[in-house]
Design a protein around this motif. Sequence first.
Motif, PDB file in Angstrom:
ATOM      1  N   PRO A 171       0.793  -1.225   0.000  1.00  0.00           N
ATOM      2  CA  PRO A 171       0.000   0.000   0.000  1.00  0.00           C
ATOM      3  C   PRO A 171       0.829   1.281   0.000  1.00  0.00           C
ATOM      4  CG  PRO A 171      -0.765  -1.522   1.709  1.00  0.00           C
ATOM      5  CD  PRO A 171       0.466  -2.112   1.117  1.00  0.00           C
ATOM      6  N   ILE A 172       1.931   1.292   0.750  1.00  0.00           N
ATOM      7  CA  ILE A 172       2.741   2.512   0.809  1.00  0.00           C
ATOM      8  C   ILE A 172       3.363   2.805  -0.552  1.00  0.00           C
ATOM      9  CG2 ILE A 172       4.714   3.621   1.929  1.00  0.00           C
ATOM     10  CD1 ILE A 172       2.266   3.274   3.736  1.00  0.00           C
ATOM     11  N   SER A 173       3.825   1.749  -1.256  1.00  0.00           N
ATOM     12  CA  SER A 173       4.384   1.944  -2.598  1.00  0.00           C
ATOM     13  C   SER A 173       3.334   2.512  -3.533  1.00  0.00           C
ATOM     14  CB  SER A 173       4.894   0.616  -3.174  1.00  0.00           C
ATOM     15  OG  SER A 173       5.965   0.148  -2.422  1.00  0.00           O
ATOM     16  N   VAL A 174       2.112   1.969  -3.446  1.00  0.00           N
ATOM     17  CA  VAL A 174       1.025   2.442  -4.314  1.00  0.00           C
ATOM     18  C   VAL A 174       0.729   3.913  -4.020  1.00  0.00           C
ATOM     19  CG1 VAL A 174      -1.440   2.194  -4.841  1.00  0.00           C
ATOM     20  CG2 VAL A 174      -0.011   0.162  -4.575  1.00  0.00           C
ATOM     21  N   ALA A 175       0.645   4.241  -2.734  1.00  0.00           N
ATOM     22  CA  ALA A 175       0.333   5.626  -2.359  1.00  0.00           C
ATOM     23  C   ALA A 175       1.466   6.568  -2.746  1.00  0.00           C
ATOM     24  CB  ALA A 175       0.061   5.697  -0.856  1.00  0.00           C
TER      25      ALA A 175
ATOM     26  N   GLY B  61      -5.310   3.158 -11.117  1.00  0.00           N
ATOM     27  CA  GLY B  61      -6.571   2.522 -10.740  1.00  0.00           C
ATOM     28  C   GLY B  61      -7.303   3.236  -9.622  1.00  0.00           C
ATOM     29  N   LEU B  62      -8.102   2.479  -8.892  1.00  0.00           N
ATOM     30  CA  LEU B  62      -9.000   3.047  -7.881  1.00  0.00           C
ATOM     31  C   LEU B  62      -8.246   3.835  -6.807  1.00  0.00           C
ATOM     32  CD1 LEU B  62     -11.934   3.250  -6.912  1.00  0.00           C
ATOM     33  CD2 LEU B  62     -11.539   1.178  -5.560  1.00  0.00           C
ATOM     34  N   ALA B  63      -7.108   3.309  -6.358  1.00  0.00           N
ATOM     35  CA  ALA B  63      -6.350   4.005  -5.306  1.00  0.00           C
ATOM     36  C   ALA B  63      -5.950   5.405  -5.768  1.00  0.00           C
ATOM     37  CB  ALA B  63      -5.112   3.194  -4.932  1.00  0.00           C
ATOM     38  N   SER B  64      -5.525   5.534  -7.016  1.00  0.00           N
ATOM     39  CA  SER B  64      -5.123   6.842  -7.543  1.00  0.00           C
ATOM     40  C   SER B  64      -6.323   7.763  -7.686  1.00  0.00           C
ATOM     41  CB  SER B  64      -4.444   6.682  -8.903  1.00  0.00           C
ATOM     42  OG  SER B  64      -3.196   6.081  -8.742  1.00  0.00           O
ATOM     43  N   ILE B  65      -7.444   7.219  -8.158  1.00  0.00           N
ATOM     44  CA  ILE B  65      -8.643   8.046  -8.331  1.00  0.00           C
ATOM     45  C   ILE B  65      -9.097   8.604  -6.977  1.00  0.00           C
ATOM     46  CG2 ILE B  65     -11.093   8.017  -9.005  1.00  0.00           C
ATOM     47  CD1 ILE B  65     -10.285   5.828 -11.077  1.00  0.00           C
ATOM     48  N   ALA B  90      -2.840   9.290   2.291  1.00  0.00           N
ATOM     49  CA  ALA B  90      -3.495   8.382   3.244  1.00  0.00           C
ATOM     50  C   ALA B  90      -4.679   7.663   2.590  1.00  0.00           C
ATOM     51  CB  ALA B  90      -3.965   9.168   4.469  1.00  0.00           C
ATOM     52  N   ALA B  91      -5.461   8.405   1.820  1.00  0.00           N
ATOM     53  CA  ALA B  91      -6.628   7.796   1.159  1.00  0.00           C
ATOM     54  C   ALA B  91      -6.193   6.705   0.183  1.00  0.00           C
ATOM     55  CB  ALA B  91      -7.434   8.877   0.451  1.00  0.00           C
ATOM     56  N   ALA B  92      -5.153   6.994  -0.597  1.00  0.00           N
ATOM     57  CA  ALA B  92      -4.672   6.003  -1.572  1.00  0.00           C
ATOM     58  C   ALA B  92      -4.118   4.763  -0.861  1.00  0.00           C
ATOM     59  CB  ALA B  92      -3.612   6.628  -2.463  1.00  0.00           C
ATOM     60  N   ALA B  93      -3.373   4.984   0.238  1.00  0.00           N
ATOM     61  CA  ALA B  93      -2.813   3.850   0.980  1.00  0.00           C
ATOM     62  C   ALA B  93      -3.924   2.991   1.582  1.00  0.00           C
ATOM     63  CB  ALA B  93      -1.883   4.357   2.088  1.00  0.00           C
ATOM     64  N   LEU B  94      -4.973   3.642   2.089  1.00  0.00           N
ATOM     65  CA  LEU B  94      -6.108   2.895   2.660  1.00  0.00           C
ATOM     66  C   LEU B  94      -6.787   2.032   1.605  1.00  0.00           C
ATOM     67  CD1 LEU B  94      -7.822   5.446   5.085  1.00  0.00           C
ATOM     68  CD2 LEU B  94      -6.805   3.233   5.665  1.00  0.00           C
ATOM     69  N   VAL B  95      -7.039   2.637   0.448  1.00  0.00           N
ATOM     70  CA  VAL B  95      -7.706   1.888  -0.628  1.00  0.00           C
ATOM     71  C   VAL B  95      -6.822   0.739  -1.103  1.00  0.00           C
ATOM     72  CG1 VAL B  95      -8.565   2.023  -3.005  1.00  0.00           C
ATOM     73  CG2 VAL B  95      -9.102   3.838  -1.379  1.00  0.00           C
TER      74      VAL B  95
END
Lengths: 239, 99
Positions: A171-175, B61-65, B90-95
Motif C-alpha cells: 500500500p505505501i508503494s502504491v500511495a 486505478g481506484l487508489a489513484s482516483i 493516506a486515502a490512496a494507501a487505505l484503498v
Amino acid sequence: MTITTQPASSAKAICSRAGVRRGLLAALPFLLSNGVAGVVMGVAYRGVGLGFVPSVLFSVVVYSATAQAVTLGLWAPVPPIIPMAVACIATNARYLVMGAHLYQIFGKLRKRITLPILFLLADASWLMTSADAESNDADIGYLLGANVPMAVGWMGGTALGYGLPLAPGGPISVAAALLPAAFIVTLLPTQWRGARSVLPWLLSAAGALLVGSLVSPNWAMLAGGAVGTSFSMMRGDNA
Amino acid sequence: MPEWHTLAAIGVLGLVSYALRSGGFLAGSLMREGSALARFFQLAPGNLFVAFVAAACLEGGLASIVGCTASLTVMIVTRKEWAALAVGFAAAALVAGAR
C-alpha cells in the motif's frame, strides 16, 4: 484560458537563489515518491543481474523512469544498444515539447545557465515550473530547485533498493506512486478559469484516457493536453 | 568493474535522454514569437495538468482516483498543499491496503 505565461519578448526571466529555495521546498514530497520508485528500480536492476555501479549509473546518467523501465525490458547480457536507444527516444520524445515550452519562458537567459539545468528536467518539475512562472517571475532557479529532491530521491532510491532485500508492491508503494499526480492536482485550482476551462479540461482528460488505454501511457499526457489546447486555440482563448 | 558494453549502453541512453531534454529548448529559439505554435505552448500547461492526472488515474486505478479526488477536495477547501498531499496519500494507501 489556462496560463498567463508571457511571451519570451516581454517576459523577465531570472535565475535566483530564492527561486532555487522555493522550488526545492515545493518539490520536497518528491523525495519520498521518487525515492520509493527508485527503490523499485534498484530492486528490478538487481533482478536482471546488473551490478550495483551500473544500476546507480543508469539512474544518474539516464534519469528517466519511463526510459529506464522500458530499456530494462530489453536488457540482455550484451545490451542491444540501438533498439534501446530507439525505445528511449520513443518514451522521452515528450521532453522535446517540454523544452520548447520552457524556451517560451526562459528563452532570454544565457544557454550556459539553462542547458545544464535541463539535464535533470522531469515531467513534474516542468509542470511545477510552468505553474510557478504564472504567479511569480519566470525563475529558472525554481526548476533547478524542484529538480533536486526528485533527482536525489530517484538516484538514492535506486542505490538503496539495490542493497535492500525488498520486493516492490504494498500500500505505501502504491500511495507513494500517486504523489506526483496528487501534487499536480493541488495546482489545478490555480489554473481554473471558470466555465471556459470546462470543455478544454474534459477534452484533455478524455484524450489522455483514450491514448493511455489504446496507445501508450507515455503519450497520454501530451496527447490529451494537445486535444484540450487545440480546442482552446480554435475557440480563440487568450493565454 | 562493469563490462564495456554495459557502460556503452548507459552512455548512449544518457546522451539520447539529454539530447531530447536540451533539443526542444534549442529548437524553441527557431519558433517565431506570436506564431500559432508559440501560442499553443502558452495555452498548453493547464490542459497538460489535467491530462497528466487523468493518465495517472488510469494507470494507478481506484487508489489513484480516490487519492487524487481527496487531494483536490482538501486543496479546494483548505488551500493548503501539505494537507491535500497528506490526505491524498493516506486515502490512496487505505484503498490499496483494503484491496
